[in-house]
Design an enzyme around this catalytic site. Structure first.
Site, PDB file in Angstrom:
ATOM      1  N   GLU A 144       0.879  -1.171   0.000  1.00 56.98           N
ATOM      2  CA  GLU A 144       0.000   0.000   0.000  1.00 56.98           C
ATOM      3  C   GLU A 144       0.909   1.212   0.000  1.00 56.98           C
ATOM      4  OE1 GLU A 144      -3.068  -0.254  -0.450  1.00 56.98           O
ATOM      5  OE2 GLU A 144      -3.296  -2.379  -0.003  1.00 56.98           O
TER       6      GLU A 144
ATOM      7  N   CYS B 138      -2.278   8.427   3.856  1.00 54.63           N
ATOM      8  CA  CYS B 138      -2.379   8.007   2.454  1.00 54.63           C
ATOM      9  C   CYS B 138      -3.790   8.248   1.930  1.00 54.63           C
ATOM     10  CB  CYS B 138      -1.970   6.551   2.296  1.00 54.63           C
ATOM     11  SG  CYS B 138      -2.837   5.438   3.388  1.00 54.63           S
TER      12      CYS B 138
HETATM   13  P1  NDP Z   1       9.340   5.085   3.227  1.00 58.08           P
HETATM   14  O1  NDP Z   1       8.627   4.432   2.111  1.00 58.08           O
HETATM   15  O2  NDP Z   1      10.766   5.427   3.077  1.00 58.08           O
HETATM   16  O3  NDP Z   1       9.245   4.172   4.565  1.00 58.08           O
HETATM   17  C1  NDP Z   1       8.228   3.231   4.843  1.00 58.08           C
HETATM   18  C2  NDP Z   1       8.839   2.027   5.544  1.00 58.08           C
HETATM   19  O4  NDP Z   1       9.741   1.356   4.664  1.00 58.08           O
HETATM   20  C3  NDP Z   1       9.664   2.382   6.777  1.00 58.08           C
HETATM   21  O5  NDP Z   1       9.547   1.346   7.727  1.00 58.08           O
HETATM   22  C4  NDP Z   1      11.066   2.432   6.215  1.00 58.08           C
HETATM   23  O6  NDP Z   1      12.057   2.277   7.198  1.00 58.08           O
HETATM   24  C5  NDP Z   1      11.022   1.251   5.268  1.00 58.08           C
HETATM   25  N1  NDP Z   1      12.034   1.261   4.235  1.00 58.08           N
HETATM   26  C6  NDP Z   1      12.659   2.341   3.683  1.00 58.08           C
HETATM   27  N2  NDP Z   1      13.536   1.926   2.754  1.00 58.08           N
HETATM   28  C7  NDP Z   1      13.470   0.577   2.703  1.00 58.08           C
HETATM   29  C8  NDP Z   1      14.132  -0.422   1.937  1.00 58.08           C
HETATM   30  N3  NDP Z   1      15.046  -0.104   1.014  1.00 58.08           N
HETATM   31  N4  NDP Z   1      13.826  -1.709   2.153  1.00 58.08           N
HETATM   32  C9  NDP Z   1      12.914  -2.057   3.064  1.00 58.08           C
HETATM   33  N5  NDP Z   1      12.252  -1.163   3.829  1.00 58.08           N
HETATM   34  C10 NDP Z   1      12.517   0.152   3.638  1.00 58.08           C
HETATM   35  O7  NDP Z   1       8.538   6.362   3.642  1.00 58.08           O
HETATM   36  P2  NDP Z   1       9.106   7.609   4.457  1.00 58.08           P
HETATM   37  O8  NDP Z   1       8.898   7.344   5.868  1.00 58.08           O
HETATM   38  O9  NDP Z   1      10.492   7.977   4.073  1.00 58.08           O
HETATM   39  O10 NDP Z   1       8.154   8.730   3.922  1.00 58.08           O
HETATM   40  C11 NDP Z   1       8.423   9.304   2.646  1.00 58.08           C
HETATM   41  C12 NDP Z   1       7.130   9.519   1.877  1.00 58.08           C
HETATM   42  O11 NDP Z   1       6.479   8.262   1.674  1.00 58.08           O
HETATM   43  C13 NDP Z   1       6.103  10.356   2.608  1.00 58.08           C
HETATM   44  O12 NDP Z   1       6.343  11.701   2.444  1.00 58.08           O
HETATM   45  C14 NDP Z   1       4.834   9.885   1.942  1.00 58.08           C
HETATM   46  O13 NDP Z   1       4.670  10.532   0.725  1.00 58.08           O
HETATM   47  C15 NDP Z   1       5.092   8.407   1.685  1.00 58.08           C
HETATM   48  N6  NDP Z   1       4.513   7.553   2.744  1.00 58.08           N
HETATM   49  C16 NDP Z   1       3.298   6.988   2.523  1.00 58.08           C
HETATM   50  C17 NDP Z   1       2.699   6.249   3.517  1.00 58.08           C
HETATM   51  C18 NDP Z   1       1.361   5.652   3.320  1.00 58.08           C
HETATM   52  O14 NDP Z   1       0.666   5.382   4.296  1.00 58.08           O
HETATM   53  N7  NDP Z   1       0.969   5.383   2.103  1.00 58.08           N
HETATM   54  C19 NDP Z   1       3.316   6.051   4.805  1.00 58.08           C
HETATM   55  C20 NDP Z   1       4.621   6.645   4.949  1.00 58.08           C
HETATM   56  C21 NDP Z   1       5.163   7.369   3.932  1.00 58.08           C
HETATM   57  P3  NDP Z   1      12.728   3.550   7.934  1.00 58.08           P
HETATM   58  O15 NDP Z   1      11.723   4.644   7.921  1.00 58.08           O
HETATM   59  O16 NDP Z   1      12.985   3.048   9.295  1.00 58.08           O
HETATM   60  O17 NDP Z   1      13.959   3.871   7.190  1.00 58.08           O
END
Ligand code: NDP
Length: 488
Positions: free
Chosen positions: A253, A287
């Site tokens: 998602e 989201c």
């Molecule tokens: P990310 O997609 O970077 O993070 C989401 C999760 O994925 C976190 O647990 C993160 O870990 C993890 N993650 C990051 N990189 C990797 C990887 N290479 N392999 C496996 N897991 C990984 O979102 P952000 O927190 O950086 O937010 C950035 C943007 O993403 C926001 O501004 C928004 O636009 C979107 N977002 C959308 C969400 C939704 O509900 N649809 C939720 C969150 C973000 P960690 O953070 O510990 O590095």
């Protein structure tokens, strides 16, 4: 257990043991940076591998538990979350920045995911059929996928994780959970509850660490059978690429650019209330946020006047203070990205009617005023990219048909909504909006737990989450053919 001054570092749950990691991070309150929420261990690659091995052993044991025993485990977790919603919601609000009431509501809802799937443990009924071959019966049943990696975001740290963990356990899987590093305290609190239950050693693991290191290693591991992810589109695409190398099942998602269509026959006050809640609830970091407001020309001026007044009246403040309606942004990085979108919108020709500024508050935190863009067009980047910010754009349209076209003109497709008193328009919209969730006279944000959740386009990939639909991802189907062997 390690300590820094008087702060006790919270540990990871590795193969059933609470262990220190290869390093630690600190977690600060975005409402007040002088408030250290805690120190949190960062799992090492060896710990991840060890816990994946133990998860495999534990999963077989757990799958063999009877349904009542599994049901009791999930029910206990759910009941504890609901009964401690205020305490754990306060912790969540302290580390994530959403107002305390929203934190409490989130934890309570997380509890409901567990009690819902507790009941589902007892409702796992397969199908049977006669074979086309005489004397042969067919039994179709669902079995656990195996070891599931769960990667969750910071914006709903307890609810999102719970709507993945609860069905994963319900259907007999082991879970290795990597929460977002920005919200580790909520993750530890939930893990402490799960770890106390009657579950095999190592069935549930917590591996805190950064996405780029431990998260990447987790999704690349051939020891993982399925990955459920919520987060951004670029990270989702990377996870899908890693998963395909091992043919690991994946469910994702991701972002969206949800539109709320406000028709000329809408109840004006309702439309404004829905728009404000959808745009600025959770500081716009949802989201399902209403980041595009597609407004009919016949109601545009009246709507905009009340919308801007409502946004200006919202009380921005410390998440734990009484009366706060919108907390801070989650991090300095997110705040800087938001402010860059404010500049971008204006450079694209949008009019910033209010907000969109960093705020100086009594506490040092990541505060920003809710912003409304007017005179925007759907091709502007502020209307095409997920901002995850307390910012919303008004797009003026001349007809219902144009509104629907604009709503559907996006790469995403998670939620959409219409505000109208016209049944024909409501029905047409419900049938023709190209989103996974559609609402009528309700916010674009806020969904139930007993029905499917997910989107189209770049918003989702793989089977739907929540409700009975979750079985599709967390199980694999087995078709058994049975013959008595000898004719009677
Ligand atoms: P990310 O997609 O970077 O993070 C989401 C999760 O994925 C976190 O647990 C993160 O870990 C993890 N993650 C990051 N990189 C990797 C990887 N290479 N392999 C496996 N897991 C990984 O979102 P952000 O927190 O950086 O937010 C950035 C943007 O993403 C926001 O501004 C928004 O636009 C979107 N977002 C959308 C969400 C939704 O509900 N649809 C939720 C969150 C973000 P960690 O953070 O510990 O590095």
């Amino acid at each position: 257990m390690t300590t820094l001054g008087r702060i006790v570092t919270k540990l990871n749950l590795i193969a059933g043991e609470w262990l220190a990691g290869e390093s630690e991070i600190e977690n600060r309150n975005p409402s007040d940076l002088s408030d250290l929420v805690g120190m949190f261990a960062q799992a090492s690659a060896d710990q991840l591998d060890a816990t994946l091995d133990q998860a495999r052993i534990a999963q077989a044991e757990w799958e063999a538990y009877g349904p009542e025993r599994k049901q009791a485990v999930l029910m206990n977790i759910g009941n504890e979350l609901m009964s401690r919603a205020k305490e754990l919601g306060t912790l969540l609000a302290r580390e994530e920045g959403k107002p305390q009431a929203e934190g409490k509501g989130e934890v309570y809802r997380a509890g409901q995911f567990f009690t819902y799937y507790a009941a589902e443990c007892l409702r796992q009924i397969g199908e049977n059929a006669d074979s086309v071959r005489p004397g042969v019966e067919i039994d179709v049943r669902r079995e656990a996928v195996g070891v599931v990696a769960i990667i969750s975001p910071w914006n709903f740290p307890t609810a999102t994780a719970s709507w993945k963990i609860a069905p994963a356990l319900c259907y007999g899987n082991a879970v290795v959970w990597k929460p977002a590093n920005i919200t580790p305290a909520s993750a530890v609190a939930l893990t402490e509850i799960i770890a106390r239950q009657d579950i095999p050693k190592g069935l549930f693991s917590l591996v805190m660490g950064s996405g780029r290191s431990i998260g990447q290693r987790l999704v690349e591991s051939p020891k993982v059978n399925a990955i459920s992810f919520t987060g951004s589109v670029p990270v989702g695409k990377g996870i899908a690429s890693a998963a395909i190398q091992n043919l690991t099942k994946v469910q994702m998602e991701m972002g969206s650019k949800n539109a709320l269509a406000v028709m000329d026959d809408a109840d004006l006050d309702l439309a404004v209330t829905l728009a404000l809640g959808g745009a600025f609830g959770g500081t716009g970091q949802k989201c399902t946020a209403s980041s595009r407001l597609v407004v009919h020309a016949g109601i545009h001026d009246a709507f905009v006047e009340k919308l801007v007044a409502g946004a200006q009246a919202l009380k921005v403040g410390h998440a734990l203070e009484q009366g706060t309606q919108m907390g801070p942004v989650v991090s300095e990085q997110q705040l800087q990205e938001n402010l860059a979108y404010v500049d971008l919108g204006q450079s694209e020709g949008a009019e910033l009617a209010c907000g969109g500024q960093r705020l100086d508050m009594p506490h040092d935190g990541f505060y920003m005023s809710p912003g409304v863009f007017l005179n925007t067009t759907n091709d502007m980047r502020i209307n095409r990219e997920e901002m995850f910010a307390p910012l919303t754009s008004v797009i003026k349209v001349d007809s219902y048909d144009e509104a629907l076209r604009v709503v559907n003109d996006t790469n995403f497709g998670l939620t959409s909504g219409i505000v109208t008193q016209n049944l024909a328009r409501a029905t047409h919209f419900r049938r023709n909006a190209r989103t996974g969730v559609v609402t009528v006279n309700l916010p674009t944000a806020g969904t139930d737990y007993h029905v499917p959740f997910g989107g189209r386009g770049d918003s989702s990939y793989g089977p739907r989450e929540q409700g009975k639909a979750a079985a599709e991802f967390y199980t694999t189907v087995k078709t058994a053919y049975i013959s008595a062997g000898t004719p009677v």
